[in-house]
Design an enzyme around this catalytic site. Sequence first.
Site, mmCIF file in Angstrom:
data_model
loop_
_atom_site.group_PDB
_atom_site.id
_atom_site.type_symbol
_atom_site.label_atom_id
_atom_site.label_comp_id
_atom_site.label_asym_id
_atom_site.label_seq_id
_atom_site.Cartn_x
_atom_site.Cartn_y
_atom_site.Cartn_z
ATOM 1 N N TYR A 1 -2.357 2.269 -2.732
ATOM 2 C CA TYR A 1 -2.404 1.939 -1.239
ATOM 3 C C TYR A 1 -2.465 0.738 -1.470
ATOM 4 C CZ TYR A 1 -5.314 1.517 3.115
ATOM 5 O OH TYR A 1 -4.985 0.474 4.251
ATOM 6 N N LYS B 1 -0.198 -2.171 0.361
ATOM 7 C CA LYS B 1 -0.347 -3.309 1.584
ATOM 8 C C LYS B 1 -0.240 -5.292 1.241
ATOM 9 C CE LYS B 1 -1.349 -0.175 4.753
ATOM 10 N NZ LYS B 1 -0.716 -0.301 5.757
#
Length: 259
Positions: A153, A157
Site C-alpha cells: 500500500y 501511494k
Amino acid sequence: MKMKTALITGASNGIGLALAKVHASKGDNLVLVARNKSKLDEIKLEFEKKYKILVHVIGIDLSIRNAAQLVYDETTRNNIQIDYLINNAGFGDYGMFCETNWDKQSQMIDLNITALTNFTKLYLKDMIKRKQGKIMNVASTAAFQSGPLMAVYFATKAYVLSFSEAVDSEVRAFGISVTALCPGPTESGFKENAAMGESKLFKSKRIPSSQHVAEFGYKAMMKGKTVAIHGLMNMIMVHAIRFTPRALVVKITRSLLNK
C-alpha cells in the site's frame, strides 16, 4: 455558462463520496464510478433532487483489466466531457507481506496504480486538445516513507505521488494541472477495509472526517497545487522525514502501524 463535469472513482463512500458532495454543491455534473452500483443509484437520486445536477453512474470493478477504458468508452458514447478527473478509488491491506494474500495484493496494485494511470492517460489527451482540465490523484502521507506491515500500500501511494508530480510538470504548458492529494489517517472506512483499526496510527490521534479532507482537496485542485498535504501535523511530519535517516523513519512507521 456550460456546466462542468467531474468524474470521481471510488465514489460510493468515504473521501470519494465527500468529493462528489463538494462538486455537486458547486453545481458540477457528476460521473460516479464504483463497484456498488445500487449505492451509486441512491446517490444519483439524492444529488439530482438536492443539487439540480445531472449524475451518470457506472458500476464497475476498477481492478479488472481495461476497466478504465470501458469507463472512458461509456462517457465518450454519451458525449460527456470530463473537466475534472478525480482518481480516488483505492484500498489498503494490513499484515506481514510474506503472509498476505497475493490476489488481494495484486488487486491493490491494479486499482491503486494501473487503473489510476490508465484513467489519467485516457482523459488527459482530451484535456490537452481543449487546453483545459484538472486532475486529482488521491495519494496519502504514506507516499513519503516505506510502510512495514503495509508494504505494498505505501509503495503504491509513493507511485501515485511521483507519477502525479511528473505528469503535472508535463501538462502545465497546456493549461492543465495534476494535484496529488495526500491525507493522513481519515474517517473514511479505510481502516476497516484494511483491517487496521487497532493500530497505533488510528488510536493515537484525532482523525479528520472525509468531508474535511474533500473540501481541502477541492480547494487545492482548483488552485492548481501539485502536492496538497492535509493537516498541519502531517505537513510537519512530511518535511521532517526529509532530514531523518531512512532507517529511523521505517522504524518509527512500523511502531505506529503495530497493533
